[in-house]
Design a protein around this motif. Structure first.
Motif, PDB file in Angstrom:
ATOM      1  N   LYS A 165      21.133 -26.143 -20.108  1.00 43.08           N
ATOM      2  CA  LYS A 165      21.281 -24.820 -19.516  1.00 43.08           C
ATOM      3  C   LYS A 165      21.806 -24.923 -18.086  1.00 43.08           C
ATOM      4  O   LYS A 165      21.535 -25.878 -17.383  1.00 43.08           O
ATOM      5  CB  LYS A 165      19.931 -24.095 -19.474  1.00 43.08           C
ATOM      6  CG  LYS A 165      19.282 -23.925 -20.819  1.00 43.08           C
ATOM      7  CD  LYS A 165      19.908 -22.786 -21.568  1.00 43.08           C
ATOM      8  CE  LYS A 165      19.169 -22.539 -22.855  1.00 43.08           C
ATOM      9  NZ  LYS A 165      19.985 -22.385 -23.989  1.00 43.08           N
ATOM     10  N   GLU A 169       8.042 -17.815 -15.227  1.00 41.58           N
ATOM     11  CA  GLU A 169       7.907 -17.950 -16.675  1.00 41.58           C
ATOM     12  C   GLU A 169       9.288 -17.946 -17.355  1.00 41.58           C
ATOM     13  O   GLU A 169       9.517 -18.693 -18.303  1.00 41.58           O
ATOM     14  CB  GLU A 169       7.025 -16.829 -17.242  1.00 41.58           C
ATOM     15  CG  GLU A 169       5.565 -16.919 -16.838  1.00 41.58           C
ATOM     16  CD  GLU A 169       5.282 -16.464 -15.398  1.00 41.58           C
ATOM     17  OE1 GLU A 169       4.187 -16.766 -14.894  1.00 41.58           O
ATOM     18  OE2 GLU A 169       6.161 -15.820 -14.772  1.00 41.58           O
ATOM     19  N   ALA A 201      11.009 -21.273 -16.554  1.00 42.90           N
ATOM     20  CA  ALA A 201      10.380 -22.330 -17.342  1.00 42.90           C
ATOM     21  C   ALA A 201      10.865 -22.281 -18.792  1.00 42.90           C
ATOM     22  O   ALA A 201      11.203 -23.316 -19.379  1.00 42.90           O
ATOM     23  CB  ALA A 201       8.860 -22.197 -17.277  1.00 42.90           C
ATOM     24  N   GLU A 202      10.938 -21.088 -19.351  1.00 42.85           N
ATOM     25  CA  GLU A 202      11.408 -20.940 -20.729  1.00 42.85           C
ATOM     26  C   GLU A 202      12.857 -21.409 -20.873  1.00 42.85           C
ATOM     27  O   GLU A 202      13.201 -22.120 -21.818  1.00 42.85           O
ATOM     28  CB  GLU A 202      11.285 -19.476 -21.161  1.00 42.85           C
ATOM     29  CG  GLU A 202      11.711 -19.226 -22.592  1.00 42.85           C
ATOM     30  CD  GLU A 202      11.600 -17.760 -22.969  1.00 42.85           C
ATOM     31  OE1 GLU A 202      12.487 -17.298 -23.706  1.00 42.85           O
ATOM     32  OE2 GLU A 202      10.665 -17.077 -22.518  1.00 42.85           O
ATOM     33  N   TRP A 203      13.704 -21.025 -19.925  1.00 45.64           N
ATOM     34  CA  TRP A 203      15.120 -21.400 -19.991  1.00 45.64           C
ATOM     35  C   TRP A 203      15.316 -22.907 -19.975  1.00 45.64           C
ATOM     36  O   TRP A 203      16.237 -23.434 -20.578  1.00 45.64           O
ATOM     37  CB  TRP A 203      15.898 -20.773 -18.830  1.00 45.64           C
ATOM     38  CG  TRP A 203      15.933 -19.276 -18.854  1.00 45.64           C
ATOM     39  CD1 TRP A 203      15.669 -18.461 -19.914  1.00 45.64           C
ATOM     40  CD2 TRP A 203      16.246 -18.421 -17.762  1.00 45.64           C
ATOM     41  NE1 TRP A 203      15.798 -17.139 -19.535  1.00 45.64           N
ATOM     42  CE2 TRP A 203      16.152 -17.082 -18.223  1.00 45.64           C
ATOM     43  CE3 TRP A 203      16.587 -18.643 -16.430  1.00 45.64           C
ATOM     44  CZ2 TRP A 203      16.399 -15.981 -17.407  1.00 45.64           C
ATOM     45  CZ3 TRP A 203      16.832 -17.547 -15.615  1.00 45.64           C
ATOM     46  CH2 TRP A 203      16.739 -16.232 -16.099  1.00 45.64           C
ATOM     47  N   PHE A 204      14.440 -23.616 -19.237  1.00 42.07           N
ATOM     48  CA  PHE A 204      14.593 -25.060 -19.087  1.00 42.07           C
ATOM     49  C   PHE A 204      13.566 -25.860 -19.898  1.00 42.07           C
ATOM     50  O   PHE A 204      13.404 -27.057 -19.692  1.00 42.07           O
ATOM     51  CB  PHE A 204      14.508 -25.451 -17.609  1.00 42.07           C
ATOM     52  CG  PHE A 204      15.717 -25.028 -16.807  1.00 42.07           C
ATOM     53  CD1 PHE A 204      16.924 -25.705 -16.929  1.00 42.07           C
ATOM     54  CD2 PHE A 204      15.644 -23.950 -15.941  1.00 42.07           C
ATOM     55  CE1 PHE A 204      18.034 -25.318 -16.194  1.00 42.07           C
ATOM     56  CE2 PHE A 204      16.755 -23.551 -15.194  1.00 42.07           C
ATOM     57  CZ  PHE A 204      17.954 -24.237 -15.331  1.00 42.07           C
ATOM     58  N   ASN A 205      12.859 -25.177 -20.813  1.00 46.84           N
ATOM     59  CA  ASN A 205      11.858 -25.837 -21.669  1.00 46.84           C
ATOM     60  C   ASN A 205      10.800 -26.575 -20.853  1.00 46.84           C
ATOM     61  O   ASN A 205      10.500 -27.747 -21.097  1.00 46.84           O
ATOM     62  CB  ASN A 205      12.533 -26.790 -22.666  1.00 46.84           C
ATOM     63  CG  ASN A 205      13.425 -26.048 -23.633  1.00 46.84           C
ATOM     64  OD1 ASN A 205      13.054 -24.986 -24.152  1.00 46.84           O
ATOM     65  ND2 ASN A 205      14.607 -26.570 -23.863  1.00 46.84           N
ATOM     66  N   LEU A 206      10.244 -25.875 -19.874  1.00 45.22           N
ATOM     67  CA  LEU A 206       9.187 -26.408 -19.023  1.00 45.22           C
ATOM     68  C   LEU A 206       7.975 -25.484 -19.093  1.00 45.22           C
ATOM     69  O   LEU A 206       8.034 -24.429 -19.720  1.00 45.22           O
ATOM     70  CB  LEU A 206       9.663 -26.487 -17.564  1.00 45.22           C
ATOM     71  CG  LEU A 206      10.905 -27.328 -17.278  1.00 45.22           C
ATOM     72  CD1 LEU A 206      11.374 -27.106 -15.854  1.00 45.22           C
ATOM     73  CD2 LEU A 206      10.600 -28.798 -17.511  1.00 45.22           C
ATOM     74  N   THR A 207       6.914 -25.864 -18.409  1.00 46.06           N
ATOM     75  CA  THR A 207       5.779 -24.956 -18.244  1.00 46.06           C
ATOM     76  C   THR A 207       5.905 -24.295 -16.871  1.00 46.06           C
ATOM     77  O   THR A 207       6.446 -24.916 -15.940  1.00 46.06           O
ATOM     78  CB  THR A 207       4.434 -25.701 -18.320  1.00 46.06           C
ATOM     79  OG1 THR A 207       4.354 -26.617 -17.219  1.00 46.06           O
ATOM     80  CG2 THR A 207       4.287 -26.448 -19.634  1.00 46.06           C
TER      81      THR A 207
END
Length: 121
Positions: free
Chosen positions: A2, A92, A95-101
Motif C-alpha cells: 500500500k 485504526e 493500521a487496517e491499510w497496512f495490516n498492523l494493529t
C-alpha cells in the motif's frame, strides 16, 4: 504494498508543537506516520507551505482543491484514490491499510542517550 499520501494544509510545521497551542490531532498523525516510516512502509506527507508542487502536480489533489478549496485539506490518498477529505485517517484506518494493529502506531520511539561527563572540560 500500500501507498498512502497525506496532503496537509498550509501550516508552519507538521507536528503541531509549534505556536501557542498544540493540536493533538497533528501530534497523533505525526506519531503514526513516524511509526509507519520506521517500519519501512510507504507513507508520504506533503505540506502545502513547503511543497506546493506536489499539490499542483497531482491531478486528483489539484482537482479537489480547485472544486472545494483549501478546506478540503488534509486530503489523503491510498494507492492514488481519495480516502479522506478534510480529516486525517484514524489510527485504526491506518493500521487496517497496512495490516498492523492500532497499538503499533502509538508506541513511543525508544531513544538511548549517553553522556560522558568525564570528558567535559
Amino acid at each position: 504494498m500500500k501507498k498512502v499520501e497525506i496532503f496537509d494544509p498550509a501550516m508552519c510545521c507538521s507536528t503541531g508543537v509549534c505556536g501557542p497551542s498544540v493540536d493533538p490531532e497533528l501530534t497523533r498523525i505525526a506519531s503514526a506516520v513516524y511509526s509507519l516510516e520506521q517500519k519501512g512502509l510507504d507513507i508520504l506527507r506533503y505540506q502545502l507551505t513547503n511543497e506546493p508542487e506536489k499539490f499542483a502536480g497531482n491531478p486528483v489533489v489539484s482537482k479537489i482543491l480547485q472544486e472545494k478549496g483549501p478546506d478540503s485539506l488534509p486530503l489523503v490518498l491510498k494507492d492514488g484514490e481519495v480516502v479522506n477529505i478534510g480529516t486525517y485517517p484514524a489510527n485504526e484506518e491506518l493500521a487496517e491499510w497496512f495490516n498492523l494493529t492500532p497499538e503499533e502506531l502509538t508506541k513511543k520511539p525508544k531513544v538511548r542517550l549517553s553522556l560522558d561527563i568525564k570528558s567535559r572540560k
